[in-house]
Design a protein around this motif. Structure first.
Motif, mmCIF file in Angstrom:
data_model
loop_
_atom_site.group_PDB
_atom_site.id
_atom_site.type_symbol
_atom_site.label_atom_id
_atom_site.label_comp_id
_atom_site.label_asym_id
_atom_site.label_seq_id
_atom_site.Cartn_x
_atom_site.Cartn_y
_atom_site.Cartn_z
ATOM 1 N N LEU A 12 0.855 -1.181 0.000
ATOM 2 C CA LEU A 12 0.000 0.000 0.000
ATOM 3 C C LEU A 12 0.892 1.233 0.000
ATOM 4 O O LEU A 12 1.769 1.376 0.871
ATOM 5 C CB LEU A 12 -0.913 0.032 1.234
ATOM 6 N N LEU A 13 0.701 2.114 -0.970
ATOM 7 C CA LEU A 13 1.440 3.366 -1.062
ATOM 8 C C LEU A 13 0.610 4.443 -0.373
ATOM 9 O O LEU A 13 -0.494 4.763 -0.810
ATOM 10 C CB LEU A 13 1.677 3.733 -2.524
ATOM 11 N N VAL A 14 1.126 4.991 0.719
ATOM 12 C CA VAL A 14 0.365 5.911 1.566
ATOM 13 C C VAL A 14 0.843 7.343 1.350
ATOM 14 O O VAL A 14 2.001 7.679 1.628
ATOM 15 C CB VAL A 14 0.525 5.530 3.054
ATOM 16 N N HIS A 15 -0.038 8.194 0.856
ATOM 17 C CA HIS A 15 0.337 9.574 0.551
ATOM 18 C C HIS A 15 0.377 10.444 1.806
ATOM 19 O O HIS A 15 -0.196 10.117 2.847
ATOM 20 C CB HIS A 15 -0.607 10.183 -0.490
ATOM 21 N N GLY A 16 1.038 11.584 1.676
ATOM 22 C CA GLY A 16 1.167 12.513 2.787
ATOM 23 C C GLY A 16 0.257 13.720 2.656
ATOM 24 O O GLY A 16 -0.801 13.656 2.025
ATOM 25 N N LEU A 17 0.687 14.834 3.241
ATOM 26 C CA LEU A 17 -0.086 16.069 3.253
ATOM 27 C C LEU A 17 -0.391 16.534 1.834
ATOM 28 O O LEU A 17 0.495 16.563 0.980
ATOM 29 C CB LEU A 17 0.703 17.148 3.995
ATOM 30 N N PHE A 18 -1.647 16.886 1.582
ATOM 31 C CA PHE A 18 -2.139 17.330 0.269
ATOM 32 C C PHE A 18 -2.050 16.244 -0.794
ATOM 33 O O PHE A 18 -2.203 16.510 -1.985
ATOM 34 C CB PHE A 18 -1.395 18.585 -0.220
ATOM 35 N N GLY A 19 -1.797 15.019 -0.365
ATOM 36 C CA GLY A 19 -1.736 13.923 -1.323
ATOM 37 C C GLY A 19 -3.120 13.393 -1.651
ATOM 38 O O GLY A 19 -4.123 13.771 -1.054
ATOM 39 N N PHE A 20 -3.165 12.502 -2.611
ATOM 40 C CA PHE A 20 -4.420 11.897 -3.048
ATOM 41 C C PHE A 20 -4.079 10.632 -3.816
ATOM 42 O O PHE A 20 -2.928 10.402 -4.184
ATOM 43 C CB PHE A 20 -5.212 12.864 -3.942
ATOM 44 N N ASP A 21 -5.074 9.799 -4.025
ATOM 45 C CA ASP A 21 -4.822 8.592 -4.808
ATOM 46 C C ASP A 21 -5.008 8.862 -6.291
ATOM 47 O O ASP A 21 -4.166 8.538 -7.112
ATOM 48 C CB ASP A 21 -5.708 7.433 -4.337
ATOM 49 N N LYS A 22 -6.124 9.506 -6.627
ATOM 50 C CA LYS A 22 -6.413 9.747 -8.034
ATOM 51 C C LYS A 22 -7.371 10.916 -8.186
ATOM 52 O O LYS A 22 -8.349 11.034 -7.458
ATOM 53 C CB LYS A 22 -7.027 8.493 -8.668
ATOM 54 N N ILE A 23 -7.065 11.806 -9.129
ATOM 55 C CA ILE A 23 -7.962 12.901 -9.496
ATOM 56 C C ILE A 23 -8.125 12.847 -11.003
ATOM 57 O O ILE A 23 -7.178 13.108 -11.747
ATOM 58 C CB ILE A 23 -7.417 14.270 -9.066
ATOM 59 N N GLY A 24 -9.329 12.485 -11.444
ATOM 60 C CA GLY A 24 -9.539 12.283 -12.870
ATOM 61 C C GLY A 24 -8.656 11.154 -13.357
ATOM 62 O O GLY A 24 -8.675 10.054 -12.810
#
Length: 293
Positions: A12-24
């Motif tokens: 699992l790749l865990v994003h940080g601050l202001f991160g996201f998995d997918k936008i569009g």
């Protein structure tokens, strides 16, 4: 020759601050995830709040770990967290070590960020500047969330900032010390409660000319500007996190010629010369595979 990075447990790749998995059609971890999949790994990117404290994001991560376990039939997962994502992953592993095989911190502020300290001091608690900043940042995070196809997650910009300061992370570490070094700049225990801990990070080079083509990256210029707010690790930081503050568990290396955003493989990083940040993830997946993880 294609490298085999088929880990025993899903990643699992865990994003940080202001991160996201997918936008569009844009995925934050697109290049990393694709490279890992090409090497045989099962990879997922959880959907977490873009701004919130470590425990709230950690609880969100725990819920999504359970979904991955149910969907894959695996008994554990490997967590690779970038920036605040490292703290999020550490929380999940501390609370539910039976579900986590490993935690890898990539440019994680495991002892806090001097940049967060500066911003916290600049925003007077309870006064107009803090309220304005909180409103603007939270609105931006909400905007990112509305662009996502996933279920909405709550946002709290000031809670996120407080959770990233030296004081905030210190309180977090008192509750969840797994993998932390006993001495500043040292290494932590490789395994705690059955969970393996690793870390790697980068630092800015001594001058912009040493960056060669990398200096053309506008995000790199942004990181270099922010590095001026560091004192303790003024010459040893990636623009957002100090080198020794990033140490956790087995320290693979903490002085790669990479800024904070390079270590997530952000698109403009294609200008980069020298170390390939995407390859570091593939190499690490092979490391996890060889460790039976």
């Amino acid at each position: 020759m294609q490298r085999n990075a088929h880990t025993f447990y899903p990643i699992l790749l865990v994003h940080g601050l202001f991160g996201f998995d997918k936008i569009g059609k844009f995925e934050l971890f697109h290049d990393v995830r694709q490279a890992l999949r090409n090497a045989g790994a099962r990879v997922f990117v959880p959907h977490l709040s873009a701004t919130h404290d470590n425990e709230v994001r950690g609880e969100q991560l725990l819920n999504q770990i359970e979904r991955v376990l149910e969907g894959t039939g695996a008994s554990k997962v490997n967590l690779i967290g970038h920036s605040q994502g490292a703290l999020t992953a550490r929380y999940a592993a501390a609370v539910a070590p039976h579900s986590v095989a490993s935690v890898t911190s990539v440019s994680g502020p495991n002892h806090g960020s001097e940049l967060a300290d500066f911003l916290r001091k600049a925003l007077t608690p309870g006064c107009l500047p803090e309220q304005v900043a909180e409103t603007v940042v939270t609105l931006f995070a909400d905007f990112l969330a509305t662009l996502s196809d996933n279920q909405y997650q709550p946002q709290d910009a000031i809670a996120a900032l407080n959770a990233l300061t030296t004081e905030g992370v210190g309180a977090f570490n008192d509750k969840y010390p797994q993998g932390l070094p006993k001495t500043w700049g040292g290494k932590g225990r490789e395994q705690v409660d059955g969970v393996r801990y690793y870390s790697w990070s980068g630092i800015l080079q001594s001058n912009a000319l040493a960056q060669q083509l990398n200096a053309l990256d506008p995000f790199h210029a942004f990181c270099r500007a922010l590095s001026g707010y560091f004192v303790t690790e003024g010459e040893q930081n990636d623009g957002m996190v100090g080198r020794f503050s990033s140490h956790l568990g087995t320290v693979i290396r903490s002085d790669y010629a990479l800024d904070h955003l390079d270590t997530i493989g952000q698109p403009v990083g294609q200008l980069r010369t020298g170390v390939d940040p995407i390859e570091l993830y593939v190499e690490h997946a092979g490391r996890l595979k060889n460790a039976g993880l």
